[in-house]
Design a protein around this motif. Structure first.
Motif, PDB file in Angstrom:
ATOM      1  N   PRO A 334       0.807  -1.213   0.000  1.00 12.39           N
ATOM      2  CA  PRO A 334       0.000   0.000   0.000  1.00 12.39           C
ATOM      3  C   PRO A 334       0.841   1.264   0.000  1.00 12.39           C
ATOM      4  N   ALA A 335       2.073   1.183   0.517  1.00 11.77           N
ATOM      5  CA  ALA A 335       2.963   2.349   0.488  1.00 11.77           C
ATOM      6  C   ALA A 335       3.281   2.737  -0.944  1.00 11.77           C
ATOM      7  N   ILE A 336       3.571   1.739  -1.764  1.00 10.14           N
ATOM      8  CA  ILE A 336       3.852   2.006  -3.182  1.00 10.14           C
ATOM      9  C   ILE A 336       2.604   2.515  -3.897  1.00 10.14           C
ATOM     10  N   MET A 337       1.464   1.924  -3.579  1.00 14.21           N
ATOM     11  CA  MET A 337       0.217   2.363  -4.201  1.00 14.21           C
ATOM     12  C   MET A 337      -0.157   3.782  -3.776  1.00 14.21           C
ATOM     13  N   SER A 338       0.132   4.133  -2.514  1.00 20.12           N
ATOM     14  CA  SER A 338      -0.215   5.477  -2.045  1.00 20.12           C
ATOM     15  C   SER A 338       0.722   6.538  -2.595  1.00 20.12           C
ATOM     16  N   SER A 339       1.814   6.132  -3.243  1.00 20.65           N
ATOM     17  CA  SER A 339       2.681   7.120  -3.893  1.00 20.65           C
ATOM     18  C   SER A 339       1.964   7.798  -5.053  1.00 20.65           C
ATOM     19  N   ARG A 340       0.835   7.216  -5.488  1.00 23.94           N
ATOM     20  CA  ARG A 340       0.029   7.840  -6.539  1.00 23.94           C
ATOM     21  C   ARG A 340      -0.471   9.220  -6.136  1.00 23.94           C
ATOM     22  N   ALA A 352       8.309   5.510  -4.450  1.00 25.61           N
ATOM     23  CA  ALA A 352       8.104   4.070  -4.593  1.00 25.61           C
ATOM     24  C   ALA A 352       9.412   3.297  -4.420  1.00 25.61           C
ATOM     25  N   LEU A 353      10.519   3.882  -4.838  1.00 24.73           N
ATOM     26  CA  LEU A 353      11.819   3.226  -4.693  1.00 24.73           C
ATOM     27  C   LEU A 353      12.313   3.249  -3.248  1.00 24.73           C
ATOM     28  N   ALA A 394      16.944   5.670   3.612  1.00 21.35           N
ATOM     29  CA  ALA A 394      16.054   6.248   2.605  1.00 21.35           C
ATOM     30  C   ALA A 394      16.482   7.679   2.285  1.00 21.35           C
ATOM     31  N   LEU A 395      16.888   8.431   3.313  1.00 24.03           N
ATOM     32  CA  LEU A 395      17.349   9.800   3.099  1.00 24.03           C
ATOM     33  C   LEU A 395      18.656   9.829   2.303  1.00 24.03           C
ATOM     34  N   TYR A 558       4.772   0.790 -12.140  1.00 24.52           N
ATOM     35  CA  TYR A 558       5.804   1.533 -12.865  1.00 24.52           C
ATOM     36  C   TYR A 558       6.568   0.709 -13.914  1.00 24.52           C
ATOM     37  N   GLY A 559       6.199  -0.552 -14.106  1.00 20.87           N
ATOM     38  CA  GLY A 559       6.813  -1.332 -15.169  1.00 20.87           C
ATOM     39  C   GLY A 559       7.883  -2.299 -14.686  1.00 20.87           C
ATOM     40  N   ALA A 560       8.215  -3.283 -15.550  1.00 19.33           N
ATOM     41  CA  ALA A 560       9.149  -4.353 -15.191  1.00 19.33           C
ATOM     42  C   ALA A 560      10.567  -3.839 -14.960  1.00 19.33           C
ATOM     43  N   LYS A 561      11.040  -2.919 -15.806  1.00 14.76           N
ATOM     44  CA  LYS A 561      12.405  -2.402 -15.653  1.00 14.76           C
ATOM     45  C   LYS A 561      12.561  -1.670 -14.316  1.00 14.76           C
ATOM     46  N   PHE A 562      11.535  -0.918 -13.957  1.00 14.11           N
ATOM     47  CA  PHE A 562      11.559  -0.188 -12.698  1.00 14.11           C
ATOM     48  C   PHE A 562      11.625  -1.163 -11.519  1.00 14.11           C
ATOM     49  N   ALA A 563      10.817  -2.220 -11.591  1.00 14.41           N
ATOM     50  CA  ALA A 563      10.799  -3.233 -10.526  1.00 14.41           C
ATOM     51  C   ALA A 563      12.147  -3.945 -10.431  1.00 14.41           C
ATOM     52  N   LEU A 564      12.737  -4.267 -11.581  1.00 20.44           N
ATOM     53  CA  LEU A 564      14.042  -4.935 -11.601  1.00 20.44           C
ATOM     54  C   LEU A 564      15.124  -4.048 -10.987  1.00 20.44           C
ATOM     55  N   PHE A 565      15.046  -2.748 -11.292  1.00 17.05           N
ATOM     56  CA  PHE A 565      16.012  -1.815 -10.699  1.00 17.05           C
ATOM     57  C   PHE A 565      15.869  -1.786  -9.185  1.00 17.05           C
ATOM     58  N   SER A 566      14.627  -1.781  -8.697  1.00 20.59           N
ATOM     59  CA  SER A 566      14.381  -1.770  -7.256  1.00 20.59           C
ATOM     60  C   SER A 566      14.953  -3.018  -6.591  1.00 20.59           C
TER      61      SER A 566
END
Length: 592
Positions: A334-340, A352-353, A394-395, A558-566
């Protein structure tokens, strides 16, 4: 089918009203940005209620505004239910004037009338209705006052409130507020308005003080963790763990004494040891969620976002981005979803990252077990250090991203600080259950399945069933990847496979160890870890690759490439930080 759109500013009780009308279990919070996208429910078979995102205007600058405006314009909306804060009409009615431009029937709900009364505001509802030319109804949603009247009006399906065709399109925001102030002057008697310092202002003098805000924030976290790990949660968890490892295990051993060795091992060493090592932490999880729900409902969470704005600016984000981080303490999905809810694409992707670096509840059983085994008496402080480390990392990572991947202008920070209130037990209990039941559900499904798989891989090899797990398939797999973690202080195959299964679900880390080691992990773990390597292991669990559900949410948003980077950057980050913790810590120990 009659469609009604529920619209209003953040923090006016919109979602509370939605729940009261539909009987649904939607999430209710006390800070801006809770409602990410429209939600639907039914008051009756023929009346649909659509809960739109909390917005301040229809200017289409943010995702919430775009979603709301598009829905009202493109969908066949029969009635707009505009809920406003009766104690702050000037700000709330600006959205009302914009809603009137759609030429649809409007039911204006004045919520928080009790707060308006306490402020000494006397509202002439009939005058407000006549001047705005909309149907006006006062309620107090948190106390269920006026809800039946709202239902009665909607269920009548008679929305002949009159559509005012006058032009409400103002050439400037200043003229719109001038119009609103004129209406308020005719409809609200503020001669008895309380001008003395409110309780909220008094509390904020301390909690938002430039010098005291951060120590108070840390104190709030400290008390929350003491309640969880020392005073209430941990004792209950220990009691449940002793029950599972004692009477329940003994009872099952008696029943299975006449069964085959492999079946007995599956039940005792696989399911009971694996699932039991996770579900014993249910009390601890619920106490933590209760504390978080209390802070949300009290109004403090939005202050936390405000307090953190200064630090968030350092990494190119506003304090509003801290809200997904707070959500991430529960679960990263939900944290990633709430970044919307964030206004720019840069803010959404960057948040999201970083959000998975917040320590989610699934990691908590791992911390609690290791802290109890190696840092008894100081376990609360150790666990707090991990949560703070997640924020610090994170900072730091955000600062790196700001100067490399996301070189764009910062977004303005606008967040509403709601009035403090004493949370109602019914409300926070419901919030706690909604969050905690996901942990139980996962223990009964994913962890159950993983425990069986792990037991099978541990106790079977090419020659069939083996009692010694060091000869099983899992030991072979672990031996291959163990060298990767040797420089971090935990190069055993057991730790390696536990981290591997943790990618499926972070609770699996502990479940895997429960199956492999068996027995009481608190007494067994010191035989395989040192105090320093145990902390390095917890740091790695904190920071490394998120679970499959988070990866899936990242890919969807955000897509497969974004997820792979994460996935990649978090693993590398976890390895580097754990390496530094173990090796620098070892060097410091040698000096003393």
């Amino acid at each position: 089918m009659i469609t009604t759109a529920l619209v209003g500013n953040p923090n006016v009780g919109k979602t509370t009203l939605f729940n009261a009308l539909t009987g649904s279990n939607q999430y209710v919070g006390n800070w801006a940005g809770v409602t990410v996208e429209k939600k639907e429910g039914f008051l009756s078979d023929s009346i649909k209620i659509v809960d739109l995102p909390g917005i301040y205007a229809m200017d289409t600058f943010s995702n919430e505004e775009k979603i709301s405006k598009k829905f009202i314009e493109s969908e066949d909306v029969d009635l707009i239910i505009n809920i406003v804060d009766a104690s702050n009409l000037s700000r709330n009615l600006y959205l009302t004037t914009q809603l009137k431009q759609f030429n649809k029937p409007i039911l204006l709900i004045l919520n928080m009338c009790d707060v308006a009364d306490k402020k000494g505001l006397r509202i002439d509802y009939k005058s407000l209705e006549d001047n705005l030319k909309v149907k006006v109804l006062p309620i107090t949603a948190t106390k269920s006052k006026g809800i039946d009247e709202v239902k009665k009006i909607i269920l009548s399906e008679d929305f002949n409130f009159g559509i005012d065709n006058n032009n409400y399109s103002f050439s400037s925001e200043e003229k719109a507020y001038k119009f609103i102030d004129n209406i308020i002057s005719k409809s609200v008697d503020s001669t008895n308005k309380v001008v003395s310092k409110s309780l909220t202002n008094t509390i904020d003098k301390v909690l938002l003080n430039p010098w005291l805000a951060y120590p108070m924030f840390l104190l709030v976290l400290f008390l929350m963790f003491k309640l969880t790990f020392s005073w209430i949660g941990q004792p209950l968890t220990d009691l449940l763990a002793d029950t599972i490892d004692g009477p329940i295990k003994t009872f099952m051993e008696g029943i299975l004494s006449i069964s085959s060795p492999w079946f007995s091992s599956l039940i005792i060493e696989g399911i009971i040891a694996g699932v039991g090592s996770v579900i014993s932490f249910i009390p601890l999880i619920f106490v933590l969620f209760f504390c978080i729900s209390f802070l949300e409902d009290s109004g403090y969470m939005s202050r936390a976002a405000f307090i953190m704005d200064r630090f968030m600016r350092k990494i190119g984000l506003s304090g509003k981005a801290f809200i997904p981080f707070i959500v991430g303490f529960g679960c990263s999905v939900p944290a990633i979803m709430s970044s919307r809810t964030l206004e720019s694409e840069k803010d959404r992707k960057m948040t999201a990252l970083l959000a998975p670096l917040m320590s989610c509840n699934a990691r908590l059983p791992v911390y609690a077990t290791f802290a109890g085994a190696f840092f008894a008496g100081n376990d609360a402080l150790v666990i707090i250090s991990l949560y703070l480390l997640g924020i610090i990392m994170a900072l730091i990572v955000g600062l790196i991203f700001k100067n490399t991947l996301f070189k764009k202008d910062e977004e303005p920070f606008i967040i509403e600080l709601p009035e403090y209130k004493i949370p109602e037990l019914k409300s926070i209990s419901k919030l706690t259950w909604e969050k905690g039941k996901e942990f139980i559900k996962k223990a009964g499904t994913i962890i159950f399945a993983m425990s069986i798989i792990i037991w099978f891989l541990s106790h079977f090899s090419t020659i069939g069933y083996v009692e010694d797990v060091s000869y099983g398939f899992l030991a072979n797999i672990g031996s291959i990847i163990a060298p990767i973690f040797a420089p971090l202080g935990f190069g055993q195959w057991q730790a390696s496979v536990a981290l591997l299964t943790g990618i499926v679900a972070k609770e699996s880390v502990l479940a895997t160890m429960g199956v492999i080691y068996g027995g009481d992990l608190t007494s067994i773990l010191p035989q395989h870890f040192s105090t320093l390597s145990s902390y390095a292991f917890m740091v790695f669990v904190l920071l490394y690759t998120p679970c499959m559900a988070v990866i899936g949410a990242m890919k969807k948003e955000y897509g497969a490439k974004f997820a792979l980077f994460s996935v990649t950057y978090q693993f590398v980050l976890a390895w580097i930080v754990s390496f530094l913790v173990f090796n620098i810590g070892g060097f410091v120990i040698t000096l003393f």
